[in-house]
Design an enzyme around this catalytic site. Structure first.
Site, PDB file in Angstrom:
ATOM      1  N   HIS A 256       0.640  -1.185   0.023  1.00 58.64           N
ATOM      2  CA  HIS A 256       0.012   0.008  -0.167  1.00 58.64           C
ATOM      3  C   HIS A 256       0.785   1.273  -0.090  1.00 58.64           C
ATOM      4  CE1 HIS A 256       0.488  -0.431   4.456  1.00 58.64           C
ATOM      5  NE2 HIS A 256       0.420   0.602   4.365  1.00 58.64           N
ATOM      6  N   ASP A 284      -0.521  -7.589   0.664  1.00 59.70           N
ATOM      7  CA  ASP A 284      -0.035  -6.115   1.134  1.00 59.70           C
ATOM      8  C   ASP A 284       1.605  -6.272   1.067  1.00 59.70           C
ATOM      9  OD1 ASP A 284       0.462  -3.344   1.599  1.00 59.70           O
ATOM     10  OD2 ASP A 284      -0.182  -3.771   3.810  1.00 59.70           O
ATOM     11  N   GLY A 364       3.276   5.662   9.406  1.00 60.19           N
ATOM     12  CA  GLY A 364       4.611   5.685   8.947  1.00 60.19           C
ATOM     13  C   GLY A 364       5.437   4.382   9.213  1.00 60.19           C
ATOM     14  N   SER A 366       4.563   1.598   8.167  1.00 60.90           N
ATOM     15  CA  SER A 366       4.229   0.713   7.371  1.00 60.90           C
ATOM     16  C   SER A 366       5.303   0.186   6.369  1.00 60.90           C
ATOM     17  CB  SER A 366       3.085   1.112   6.173  1.00 60.90           C
ATOM     18  OG  SER A 366       1.794   1.222   6.880  1.00 60.90           O
ATOM     19  N   SER A 381       2.010  -4.132   7.915  1.00 58.64           N
ATOM     20  CA  SER A 381       0.950  -3.732   7.025  1.00 58.64           C
ATOM     21  C   SER A 381       0.082  -2.570   7.701  1.00 58.64           C
ATOM     22  CB  SER A 381      -0.046  -4.983   6.800  1.00 58.64           C
ATOM     23  OG  SER A 381      -1.058  -4.684   5.944  1.00 58.64           O
TER      24      SER A 381
END
Length: 412
Positions: A256, A284, A364, A366, A381
């Site tokens: 993402h 993801d 942030g 991720s 994720s």
């Protein structure tokens, strides 16, 4: 999730933490991180990149092996802080979890079609294996695991979950996964929306395809990408995320965070590479090639909380095992593996085959690293909550990403 705010002070490479200057470019793009010995590591919530590695051909994903080298320093301290263990308890737990991971594969082979899943118990320090055939119990105990006889096999539960994956879930349904300890598919619903008609209808449909257990959760999940706010991770467009793990030729991260072809910039706004593959929702995960003076190293950043951690493989930790996460917003935190093969219902769509943990995270973080001991587990994720009040976070397992793109993990 990502973002890190740390001072960018230059130190010599021999000091164990320094940024060098890119040859011919006059820009500072890397630092050396010492983990027992000096190891070059990028100063981001991501693993670093390697000059010239962008042209390297991806290699097949390796078969993980159990690491026999001592763990990087500081891991025991982090586990003691986040899991409430004494240093001695943390060391014993790490040893027990390493043994359990080795036993899990053996026990699964012995159980065959009767296998109903397994989980690690931190109290006993043992792996428990569920089976539908009590006649397999003695052989499984001989392999080093405890045994529980259950009604449904893992194959039956996985089949039921796959059928539920085909349903359209409303926003009040958070996620669903196979829980071997409960011997059911657990459907998590948001407490405030449990009586919604569409939530109740989904639960009824789910229960019609197999054994289902409904549990309540406080909040719905969300991804942890963030707008650009400064810091030291990587950027694509106005999104800031964290590197997960170095692979030969680049690094892996969350899908993402960017789409295939998008350009990626480092902490200093210099060009790193481009997203070579990306999938979200459904999955993801993504990977980015690297070059232009950046390079890869087998390191997960400790952010000064613990020393940077070496990566030595990707053996999968069992349910119940301890696990730690590195991200550029909230840095280093630890917790436990709560569930595997969970479908997470984000607002953008469902993501399958995720692993749920009790580790906190925030916007942030991720794409950042999940690691158990010195074994890579996956990339961050999303989740719910924060690192002040607590919460839960999911990661996309690393071995699936390596296999999907034919990548080879960079290990020490």
């Amino acid at each position: 999730m990502s973002s890190r705010t740390s001072s960018r002070t230059s130190r010599s490479a021999s000091s164990g933490s320094s940024r060098g200057t890119r040859s011919g470019a006059g820009r500072s793009v890397h630092r050396a991180a010492r983990v027992g010995v000096a190891v070059a590591a990028l100063v981001g919530a991501y693993a670093t990149t390697a000059a010239g590695a962008a042209t390297a051909a991806p290699a097949p994903a390796p078969v993980p092996t159990v690491a026999e080298k001592p763990l990087s320093g500081g891991l025991v301290d982090a586990m003691s802080r986040d899991l409430g263990l004494t240093p001695a308890q943390a060391e014993r737990r790490l040893a027990a979890e390493t043994a359990a991971a080795a036993v899990e594969g053996k026990a699964k082979r012995v159980a065959g079609s009767a296998y109903g899943g397994s989980w690690f118990d931190s109290g006993s320090g043992k792996l428990t294996v569920a089976v539908t055939d009590g006649g397999k119990a003695a052989a499984i105990r001989a392999a080093g695991a405890e045994v529980r006889v259950v009604r449904h096999s893992e194959k039956r539960l996985d089949s039921a979950k796959a059928a539920i994956d085909g349903l359209t879930a409303p926003g009040g349904v958070s996620s669903w996964h196979v829980d071997p300890k409960a011997n059911s598919v657990v459907v998590n619903v948001v407490t405030a929306r449990k009586t919604d008609n569409d939530v109740r209808a989904f639960v009824r449909k789910a229960g019609a395809v197999g054994p289902v257990l409904v549990r309540e959760v406080a909040q719905a999940p969300q991804t942890f990408a963030a707008g650009t706010v400064g810091g030291d991770p990587y950027y694509t467009g106005n999104v800031r995320c964290s590197i997960g793990f170095s692979v030969h030729g680049g690094f892996v991260t969350a899908g993402h965070c960017g789409r295939a072809g998008q350009q990626v910039r480092g902490w200093d706004n210099s060009y790193i590479g481009n997203f070579q593959g990306s999938s979200f929702p459904g999955d993801d995960y993504a990977w980015v090639n690297v070059g232009s003076g950046w390079w890869t190293v087998p390191v997960v950043l400790g952010w000064g909380t613990v020393p940077d951690q070496l990566v030595r493989g990707s053996n999968e930790a069992p349910i119940g095992a301890s696990i730690c996460r590195s991200g550029s917003t909230t840095r280093w935190h630890c917790g436990r593996v709560l569930a595997k093969n969970e479908t997470v219902n984000y607002s953008q769509g469902a993501v399958h085959q995720m692993t749920k943990t009790s580790v906190c995270a925030q916007g942030g973080d991720s794409g950042g690293s999940f690691i158990s001991g010195d074994q890579a587990q996956g990339v961050t994720s999303g989740g719910w909550g924060n690192c002040t009040s607590g919460g839960e976070t999911w990661y996309q397992p690393i071995n699936e990403i390596l296999g999907r793109y034919g990548l080879r993990l960079h290990t020490a």
